[in-house]
Scaffold this motif. Structure first.
Motif, mmCIF file in Angstrom:
data_model
loop_
_atom_site.group_PDB
_atom_site.id
_atom_site.type_symbol
_atom_site.label_atom_id
_atom_site.label_comp_id
_atom_site.label_asym_id
_atom_site.label_seq_id
_atom_site.Cartn_x
_atom_site.Cartn_y
_atom_site.Cartn_z
ATOM 1 N N THR A 318 0.792 -1.233 0.000
ATOM 2 C CA THR A 318 0.000 0.000 0.000
ATOM 3 C C THR A 318 0.821 1.279 0.000
ATOM 4 O O THR A 318 0.280 2.357 -0.244
ATOM 5 C CB THR A 318 -0.929 0.033 1.234
ATOM 6 N N ARG A 319 2.125 1.179 0.271
ATOM 7 C CA ARG A 319 2.956 2.374 0.414
ATOM 8 C C ARG A 319 4.328 2.142 -0.225
ATOM 9 O O ARG A 319 4.790 1.012 -0.334
ATOM 10 C CB ARG A 319 3.129 2.723 1.900
ATOM 11 N N PRO A 320 5.011 3.232 -0.594
ATOM 12 C CA PRO A 320 6.315 3.078 -1.263
ATOM 13 C C PRO A 320 7.388 2.515 -0.335
ATOM 14 O O PRO A 320 7.472 2.889 0.848
ATOM 15 C CB PRO A 320 6.679 4.505 -1.687
ATOM 16 N N VAL A 321 8.204 1.638 -0.900
ATOM 17 C CA VAL A 321 9.413 1.147 -0.232
ATOM 18 C C VAL A 321 10.565 1.336 -1.213
ATOM 19 O O VAL A 321 10.501 0.895 -2.357
ATOM 20 C CB VAL A 321 9.302 -0.348 0.142
ATOM 21 N N HIS A 322 11.629 2.020 -0.759
ATOM 22 C CA HIS A 322 12.783 2.255 -1.631
ATOM 23 C C HIS A 322 14.047 1.755 -0.955
ATOM 24 O O HIS A 322 14.256 1.961 0.249
ATOM 25 C CB HIS A 322 12.943 3.739 -1.954
ATOM 26 N N GLY A 323 14.902 1.085 -1.733
ATOM 27 C CA GLY A 323 16.174 0.613 -1.218
ATOM 28 C C GLY A 323 17.331 1.141 -2.038
ATOM 29 O O GLY A 323 17.237 1.271 -3.265
ATOM 30 N N GLU A 324 18.433 1.451 -1.356
ATOM 31 C CA GLU A 324 19.649 1.900 -2.018
ATOM 32 C C GLU A 324 20.746 0.858 -1.814
ATOM 33 O O GLU A 324 21.048 0.488 -0.677
ATOM 34 C CB GLU A 324 20.126 3.233 -1.432
ATOM 35 N N CYS A 325 21.325 0.396 -2.905
ATOM 36 C CA CYS A 325 22.466 -0.506 -2.868
ATOM 37 C C CYS A 325 22.178 -1.719 -1.966
ATOM 38 O O CYS A 325 21.423 -2.598 -2.346
ATOM 39 C CB CYS A 325 23.725 0.240 -2.435
ATOM 40 N N GLY A 326 22.741 -1.783 -0.763
ATOM 41 C CA GLY A 326 22.469 -2.917 0.114
ATOM 42 C C GLY A 326 20.998 -3.065 0.428
ATOM 43 O O GLY A 326 20.480 -4.187 0.529
ATOM 44 N N GLY A 327 20.290 -1.940 0.593
ATOM 45 C CA GLY A 327 18.853 -2.008 0.815
ATOM 46 C C GLY A 327 18.123 -2.559 -0.383
ATOM 47 O O GLY A 327 17.154 -3.316 -0.255
ATOM 48 N N TYR A 328 18.585 -2.197 -1.573
ATOM 49 C CA TYR A 328 18.029 -2.726 -2.821
ATOM 50 C C TYR A 328 18.254 -4.228 -2.901
ATOM 51 O O TYR A 328 17.329 -4.995 -3.236
ATOM 52 C CB TYR A 328 18.700 -1.997 -3.988
ATOM 53 N N MET A 329 19.454 -4.678 -2.564
ATOM 54 C CA MET A 329 19.739 -6.113 -2.587
ATOM 55 C C MET A 329 18.866 -6.870 -1.588
ATOM 56 O O MET A 329 18.392 -7.972 -1.876
ATOM 57 C CB MET A 329 21.219 -6.351 -2.291
ATOM 58 N N ALA A 330 18.639 -6.279 -0.424
ATOM 59 C CA ALA A 330 17.807 -6.929 0.586
ATOM 60 C C ALA A 330 16.349 -7.002 0.160
ATOM 61 O O ALA A 330 15.602 -7.869 0.636
ATOM 62 C CB ALA A 330 17.922 -6.190 1.917
ATOM 63 N N MET A 331 15.908 -6.108 -0.725
ATOM 64 C CA MET A 331 14.546 -6.152 -1.241
ATOM 65 C C MET A 331 14.377 -7.208 -2.328
ATOM 66 O O MET A 331 13.261 -7.523 -2.728
ATOM 67 C CB MET A 331 14.155 -4.788 -1.809
ATOM 68 N N GLY A 332 15.493 -7.756 -2.834
ATOM 69 C CA GLY A 332 15.445 -8.711 -3.930
ATOM 70 C C GLY A 332 15.000 -10.094 -3.500
ATOM 71 O O GLY A 332 14.609 -10.330 -2.353
ATOM 72 N N ALA A 333 15.083 -11.031 -4.456
ATOM 73 C CA ALA A 333 14.660 -12.404 -4.188
ATOM 74 C C ALA A 333 15.719 -13.183 -3.425
ATOM 75 O O ALA A 333 15.404 -14.017 -2.567
ATOM 76 C CB ALA A 333 14.335 -13.113 -5.509
ATOM 77 N N GLY A 334 16.991 -12.947 -3.749
ATOM 78 C CA GLY A 334 18.042 -13.703 -3.094
ATOM 79 C C GLY A 334 19.382 -13.034 -3.191
ATOM 80 O O GLY A 334 19.632 -12.205 -4.083
#
Length: 429
Positions: A318-334
């Protein structure tokens, strides 16, 4: 505010330990020290804050305009500014950005602050003076106030170098002996983070003791000069929402301090939470931000954090979630760790990354972003060793490096989940 810039001919010369020792010693003597960091570094400012008790701000001539830099400098409340350089004094990118190439020398020319050069004296004597003189005369508009000699082997070694400096007409503000105990622990992206260094106060006190014993603190303060940039007021980078759930722990901490301060100045509320403690984003938040950091060092633990993973997925519905670098990787599948083991991540995006296949990605970035919670055009910096194995979702941005060449790390988006490999520094003018 009078200021000095602490620089060096190259990385590894000892400017960070000199900076911290000087900042701690002056602060301990009752001097209000305002620290800054030249360039895109999200680790050193936390050490500066620990040494001085004040927030340290990044001053980046490639990613920031003159007025942005002026607003950060004149917004400080110290009696003296100490700005730590990055890499070598004249090292920057080939193409200038908003107010320079990112080189420490550009910041020196812009502010009028004199440079104190930290020289690694190991393996040389009078030649050290030739290096210093070359730095002092290389560029008009950059003033070298003098030098600090580091890793001096003996009184005889010191005498030889001082004789060379006298011949070159350069002041010597002090000589630090070889002392391995002053080194700070490091890992692949730089220093081990300040909050992870359990004996940090003792280390800072030891560096201050060395500064008091071997540096001429009065002469250094006397060499400082006022900033030549006139005061300016620039609006901060807009926050992604009014209430921001911000991941903050040993795995997620790489975010520039001026961004958080700017978000707060614009009325945003920051709601920290710890993924490593298996915490979900605050349910009252209206956006979630996962900074970079070291998810690869904590991948197995993150994979077991079901409350964090499920809470993040529910939030992103329902709301935006943004990740940068390590945060982006943690949002991924694996995420594949250095030992080749794949660990499950949050699964908001299909991104698969690997540290078993290491490759350094480093450099400034300009991006056009397609998301309402992000600036439409931004400047940032990328620094990581991850390899993309799969990035199946729609690209989030068009991204270029400092030369204007396109880069393949476009980030990605799925629904309200977005991520980039670069860290936001500011809006592009």
């Amino acid at each position: 505010m009078r200021g000095l810039i602490i620089s060096a001919p190259a990385s590894g010369s000892g400017k960070t330990t000199v900076m911290l020792g000087l900042a701690r010693a002056l602060s301990g003597a009752g001097v209000a020290v305002q620290a800054f960091k030249s360039g895109p570094d999200y680790i050193d400012p936390a050490f500066h804050r620990a040494a001085t008790g004040r927030a340290s701000w990044n001053l980046d001539t490639w990613a920031m305009g003159r007025d942005r830099i002026a607003s950060l400098i004149h917004g400080g409340d110290g009696a003296i500014a100490l700005a730590e350089g990055s890499m070598g004094l004249f090292d920057g990118v080939a193409t200038a950005g908003l107010s320079g190439t990112g080189a420490t020398a550009d910041l020196a020319a812009l502010t009028g602050w004199p440079v104190v050069v930290v020289l690694d004296a190991s393996g040389q004597a009078q030649t050290t003076a030739a290096v210093a003189r070359g730095l002092a005369t290389f560029r008009d508009g950059v003033t070298v106030a003098g030098v600090i000699l580091n890793r001096v082997a003996s009184p005889r070694h010191e005498a030889l170098i001082r004789a060379g400096m006298a011949e070159a007409g350069l002041a010597v503000f002090g000589c630090l002996p070889r002392n391995a105990a002053t080194e700070l622990p490091e890992r692949h992206l730089g220093l081990v983070q300040a909050e992870e260094t359990g004996d940090l106060d003792a280390r800072l006190d030891a560096l201050a003791d060395l500064a008091r014993a071997y540096l001429d603190l009065a002469a250094l303060q006397g060499a400082a000069r006022p900033c030549s940039l006139p005061p300016a007021t620039v609006p901060p980078v807009p926050p992604p929402a009014e209430r921001i759930a911000l991941a903050r722990d040993a795995a997620f901490s790489f975010i520039y301090p001026h961004l958080i301060a700017g978000w707060r100045a614009m009325g945003a509320t920051i709601l920290p939470f710890s993924p490593l403690a298996d915490e979900a984003p605050d349910p009252t938040a209206t956006a979630c931000w996962l900074p970079g950091g070291y998810p690869e060092l904590h991948a197995a633990r993150l994979a077991d954090c079901a409350t964090f993973r499920d809470g993040l997925a529910a939030f992103a519905a329902t709301r935006p979630v943004h990740g940068e670098c390590g945060g982006y990787m943690a949002m991924g599948a694996g995420l594949v760790a250095a030992d080749g083991t794949r660990h499950r991540m949050a699964g908001l995006l299909g991104l698969e990354t690997s540290f078993a296949k290491r490759r350094m990605h480093l450099g400034y970035r300009v991006a056009e972003l397609d998301a309402p919670h992000l600036p439409p055009r931004a400047r940032g910096h990328e620094f990581h060793y991850a390899t993309i194995l799969s990035q199946p979702d729609a690209p989030l941005a068009q991204v270029w490096d400092a030369t204007g060449a396109g880069v393949p790390e476009t980030g990605s988006r799925r629904g309200q989940a977005t991520g980039t490999f670069f860290h936001l520094i500011g809006e592009d003018a």
